[in-house]
Design a protein around this motif. Sequence first.
Motif, PDB file in Angstrom:
ATOM      1  N   PHE A 148      32.072 -72.969 104.310  1.00 35.21           N
ATOM      2  CA  PHE A 148      31.877 -74.320 103.806  1.00 35.21           C
ATOM      3  C   PHE A 148      30.908 -75.133 104.654  1.00 35.21           C
ATOM      4  O   PHE A 148      30.736 -76.323 104.413  1.00 35.21           O
ATOM      5  CB  PHE A 148      33.224 -75.044 103.706  1.00 35.21           C
ATOM      6  N   ARG A 149      30.274 -74.489 105.611  1.00 37.99           N
ATOM      7  CA  ARG A 149      29.242 -75.186 106.376  1.00 37.99           C
ATOM      8  C   ARG A 149      27.860 -74.996 105.762  1.00 37.99           C
ATOM      9  O   ARG A 149      26.852 -75.310 106.386  1.00 37.99           O
ATOM     10  CB  ARG A 149      29.280 -74.741 107.833  1.00 37.99           C
ATOM     11  N   LYS A 150      27.835 -74.474 104.549  1.00 42.63           N
ATOM     12  CA  LYS A 150      26.575 -74.312 103.822  1.00 42.63           C
ATOM     13  C   LYS A 150      26.685 -75.033 102.482  1.00 42.63           C
ATOM     14  O   LYS A 150      27.674 -74.904 101.765  1.00 42.63           O
ATOM     15  CB  LYS A 150      26.261 -72.825 103.611  1.00 42.63           C
ATOM     16  N   GLY A 151      25.656 -75.813 102.174  1.00 42.31           N
ATOM     17  CA  GLY A 151      25.680 -76.622 100.955  1.00 42.31           C
ATOM     18  C   GLY A 151      25.844 -75.799  99.698  1.00 42.31           C
ATOM     19  O   GLY A 151      26.533 -76.194  98.764  1.00 42.31           O
ATOM     20  N   GLU A 152      25.194 -74.610  99.665  1.00 38.94           N
ATOM     21  CA  GLU A 152      25.274 -73.816  98.445  1.00 38.94           C
ATOM     22  C   GLU A 152      26.678 -73.290  98.193  1.00 38.94           C
ATOM     23  O   GLU A 152      27.057 -73.023  97.050  1.00 38.94           O
ATOM     24  CB  GLU A 152      24.267 -72.641  98.484  1.00 38.94           C
ATOM     25  N   PHE A 153      27.490 -73.141  99.263  1.00 38.73           N
ATOM     26  CA  PHE A 153      28.858 -72.678  99.057  1.00 38.73           C
ATOM     27  C   PHE A 153      29.693 -73.780  98.418  1.00 38.73           C
ATOM     28  O   PHE A 153      30.521 -73.515  97.537  1.00 38.73           O
ATOM     29  CB  PHE A 153      29.479 -72.218 100.371  1.00 38.73           C
ATOM     30  N   TRP A 154      29.493 -75.023  98.859  1.00 35.90           N
ATOM     31  CA  TRP A 154      30.185 -76.147  98.220  1.00 35.90           C
ATOM     32  C   TRP A 154      29.814 -76.219  96.738  1.00 35.90           C
ATOM     33  O   TRP A 154      30.672 -76.428  95.870  1.00 35.90           O
ATOM     34  CB  TRP A 154      29.819 -77.470  98.906  1.00 35.90           C
ATOM     35  N   THR A 155      28.520 -76.053  96.436  1.00 34.62           N
ATOM     36  CA  THR A 155      28.066 -76.086  95.048  1.00 34.62           C
ATOM     37  C   THR A 155      28.747 -74.993  94.231  1.00 34.62           C
ATOM     38  O   THR A 155      29.255 -75.244  93.131  1.00 34.62           O
ATOM     39  CB  THR A 155      26.540 -75.906  94.982  1.00 34.62           C
ATOM     40  N   ALA A 156      28.754 -73.774  94.761  1.00 36.25           N
ATOM     41  CA  ALA A 156      29.362 -72.654  94.051  1.00 36.25           C
ATOM     42  C   ALA A 156      30.868 -72.860  93.905  1.00 36.25           C
ATOM     43  O   ALA A 156      31.442 -72.575  92.852  1.00 36.25           O
ATOM     44  CB  ALA A 156      29.076 -71.347  94.794  1.00 36.25           C
ATOM     45  N   TYR A 157      31.514 -73.380  94.948  1.00 35.42           N
ATOM     46  CA  TYR A 157      32.963 -73.579  94.898  1.00 35.42           C
ATOM     47  C   TYR A 157      33.328 -74.599  93.824  1.00 35.42           C
ATOM     48  O   TYR A 157      34.204 -74.356  92.982  1.00 35.42           O
ATOM     49  CB  TYR A 157      33.483 -74.037  96.263  1.00 35.42           C
ATOM     50  N   PHE A 158      32.658 -75.757  93.833  1.00 35.53           N
ATOM     51  CA  PHE A 158      32.978 -76.787  92.839  1.00 35.53           C
ATOM     52  C   PHE A 158      32.668 -76.293  91.421  1.00 35.53           C
ATOM     53  O   PHE A 158      33.376 -76.624  90.465  1.00 35.53           O
ATOM     54  CB  PHE A 158      32.205 -78.075  93.129  1.00 35.53           C
ATOM     55  N   THR A 159      31.605 -75.497  91.268  1.00 36.35           N
ATOM     56  CA  THR A 159      31.284 -74.930  89.960  1.00 36.35           C
ATOM     57  C   THR A 159      32.402 -74.028  89.478  1.00 36.35           C
ATOM     58  O   THR A 159      32.792 -74.058  88.299  1.00 36.35           O
ATOM     59  CB  THR A 159      29.960 -74.141  90.023  1.00 36.35           C
ATOM     60  N   ASP A 160      32.946 -73.200  90.377  1.00 40.34           N
ATOM     61  CA  ASP A 160      34.060 -72.329  90.006  1.00 40.34           C
ATOM     62  C   ASP A 160      35.290 -73.139  89.605  1.00 40.34           C
ATOM     63  O   ASP A 160      36.029 -72.748  88.704  1.00 40.34           O
ATOM     64  CB  ASP A 160      34.420 -71.406  91.172  1.00 40.34           C
ATOM     65  N   CYS A 161      35.518 -74.256  90.278  1.00 36.29           N
ATOM     66  CA  CYS A 161      36.685 -75.079  89.949  1.00 36.29           C
ATOM     67  C   CYS A 161      36.630 -75.557  88.497  1.00 36.29           C
ATOM     68  O   CYS A 161      37.674 -75.718  87.851  1.00 36.29           O
ATOM     69  CB  CYS A 161      36.762 -76.285  90.889  1.00 36.29           C
ATOM     70  N   LEU A 162      35.434 -75.758  87.965  1.00 34.30           N
ATOM     71  CA  LEU A 162      35.292 -76.254  86.602  1.00 34.30           C
ATOM     72  C   LEU A 162      35.648 -75.206  85.562  1.00 34.30           C
ATOM     73  O   LEU A 162      35.763 -75.522  84.374  1.00 34.30           O
ATOM     74  CB  LEU A 162      33.860 -76.744  86.361  1.00 34.30           C
ATOM     75  N   THR A 163      35.818 -73.942  85.969  1.00 38.55           N
ATOM     76  CA  THR A 163      36.223 -72.908  85.009  1.00 38.55           C
ATOM     77  C   THR A 163      37.719 -72.937  84.745  1.00 38.55           C
ATOM     78  O   THR A 163      38.189 -72.254  83.832  1.00 38.55           O
ATOM     79  CB  THR A 163      35.821 -71.504  85.513  1.00 38.55           C
ATOM     80  N   ASN A 164      38.464 -73.709  85.541  1.00 41.11           N
ATOM     81  CA  ASN A 164      39.905 -73.842  85.327  1.00 41.11           C
ATOM     82  C   ASN A 164      40.140 -74.960  84.304  1.00 41.11           C
ATOM     83  O   ASN A 164      39.969 -76.141  84.607  1.00 41.11           O
ATOM     84  CB  ASN A 164      40.605 -74.169  86.645  1.00 41.11           C
ATOM     85  N   LYS A 165      40.493 -74.590  83.086  1.00 41.40           N
ATOM     86  CA  LYS A 165      40.614 -75.566  82.002  1.00 41.40           C
ATOM     87  C   LYS A 165      41.663 -76.630  82.291  1.00 41.40           C
ATOM     88  O   LYS A 165      41.501 -77.797  81.929  1.00 41.40           O
ATOM     89  CB  LYS A 165      40.935 -74.842  80.689  1.00 41.40           C
ATOM     90  N   HIS A 166      42.754 -76.212  82.927  1.00 43.83           N
ATOM     91  CA  HIS A 166      43.816 -77.186  83.221  1.00 43.83           C
ATOM     92  C   HIS A 166      43.288 -78.270  84.150  1.00 43.83           C
ATOM     93  O   HIS A 166      43.620 -79.455  83.990  1.00 43.83           O
ATOM     94  CB  HIS A 166      45.008 -76.481  83.870  1.00 43.83           C
ATOM     95  N   TRP A 167      42.451 -77.898  85.106  1.00 43.22           N
ATOM     96  CA  TRP A 167      41.938 -78.852  86.079  1.00 43.22           C
ATOM     97  C   TRP A 167      40.954 -79.835  85.470  1.00 43.22           C
ATOM     98  O   TRP A 167      40.778 -80.930  85.989  1.00 43.22           O
ATOM     99  CB  TRP A 167      41.283 -78.118  87.252  1.00 43.22           C
ATOM    100  N   ILE A 168      40.276 -79.454  84.387  1.00 38.28           N
ATOM    101  CA  ILE A 168      39.286 -80.352  83.795  1.00 38.28           C
ATOM    102  C   ILE A 168      39.863 -81.145  82.613  1.00 38.28           C
ATOM    103  O   ILE A 168      39.128 -81.711  81.826  1.00 38.28           O
ATOM    104  CB  ILE A 168      38.020 -79.592  83.362  1.00 38.28           C
ATOM    105  N   GLY A 169      41.189 -81.165  82.506  1.00 37.09           N
ATOM    106  CA  GLY A 169      41.830 -82.050  81.534  1.00 37.09           C
ATOM    107  C   GLY A 169      42.347 -81.406  80.278  1.00 37.09           C
ATOM    108  O   GLY A 169      42.900 -82.099  79.416  1.00 37.09           O
ATOM    109  N   GLU A 170      42.177 -80.087  80.146  1.00 35.83           N
ATOM    110  CA  GLU A 170      42.669 -79.419  78.936  1.00 35.83           C
ATOM    111  C   GLU A 170      44.134 -79.056  79.133  1.00 35.83           C
ATOM    112  O   GLU A 170      44.501 -77.896  79.320  1.00 35.83           O
ATOM    113  CB  GLU A 170      41.808 -78.194  78.630  1.00 35.83           C
TER     114      GLU A 170
END
Length: 274
Positions: free
Chosen positions: A226-248
Motif C-alpha cells: 500500500f505504499r504504491k499509488g497503483e496498488f491503492w487504485t487496484a485495491y479500490f477498483t476490486d472493492c467495487l466488484t462487491n455488489k453488496h458494498w456498492i449498494g445492491e
Amino acid sequence: MTNIVQIQSRNPGGFTRMDNDLYEALIGADLSGRELRVALAIHRQTAGYNLESARIAASYIAQMSGIHREDVSRAICELIRQRVIYRVGGSRSPIGFAPVNEWSIDKKNTHANKQKEVPQCGVSTTSNVAFLPHNKDINTNLTADAVVAAVASTGDDLESEPEQQCAHKPGQPAPTKTDRIPYSRIAEIYNTVCGELLPKCLKLSAKRKKLIQGCWNLEINGVLPFRKGEFWTAYFTDCLTNKHWIGENDRGWTADIEFLTRQDKVLKVLEALQ
C-alpha cells in the motif's frame, strides 16, 4: 459482374457479427489504441461464440493482440472503470459489454496547445498514478502473493506528504515529527475510483487516518504494497466488484473509505485472489 463479396463463400472460417449500436459506440469512443484492441478481443471471445460474457484470461488477449499481458490487464481495468465492459462477481468472473448508454468514457486531450482536461471519472492511463498489472485476470493462477510481488517490482512509491515540525520553544521537549503518510493523496485516489458509486471522503478524521495508517504499514511477505499509488487504485477498483458494498442490498447500504480501509476488509479482498 457484381462487386458484392459473399462472406460465406470467401471466408469459410466464419465471421463475427457485431450489434450496430455497439459497433458505432466503439467507433466514436475516445479510447486509447490498446483499450480499443482489448475491447475488440473481448468482443471476439464473447459475441464470436454467441455469448454475452465469458471468462477470458489476460494472457490469452495478449496472445491475440500482441500487447504485453500487463498492459492488457491495465486496459481491462480501464474499460471496467469507464463502464465499457463489466464483471459480475469477482476478479475471476466472466467479462461482457455493458449497455452503451451506461458508458462513461474519459475526456482526452486532443489539442496540442490545450491543457489536458481532468478525466470525467476514475484515473486515466495518462494519470500520474499508473495502474497495477491488475488482478482482473482469469485462468492465470494469479494470487494475492503474485499481486504483492508485482507491486514490489513495478511503479513508483507513493510520495509522502511534506514533513512538518512545530516551533520549539526553549525549555520545552522537542516536538515529534508529524506523520508523513500521504493521507490526502490516498483519499484523492479513493474519491477518483469510488466517488461515483460510494460516498466521497470529504474530511480525513483521526479515525480514518488511523485506518489508512494500518493499510500503509500492512506487510505481506516482506512487502508493503500500500505504499504504491497503483496498488491503492487496484485495491479500490476490486472493492467495487462487491455488489453488496456498492449498494445492491435490501437496505441500500454502501461502503465508505472507513469500511474499505479496515484491515479485515483489506485482507478479505486480497485473500479472495488466492
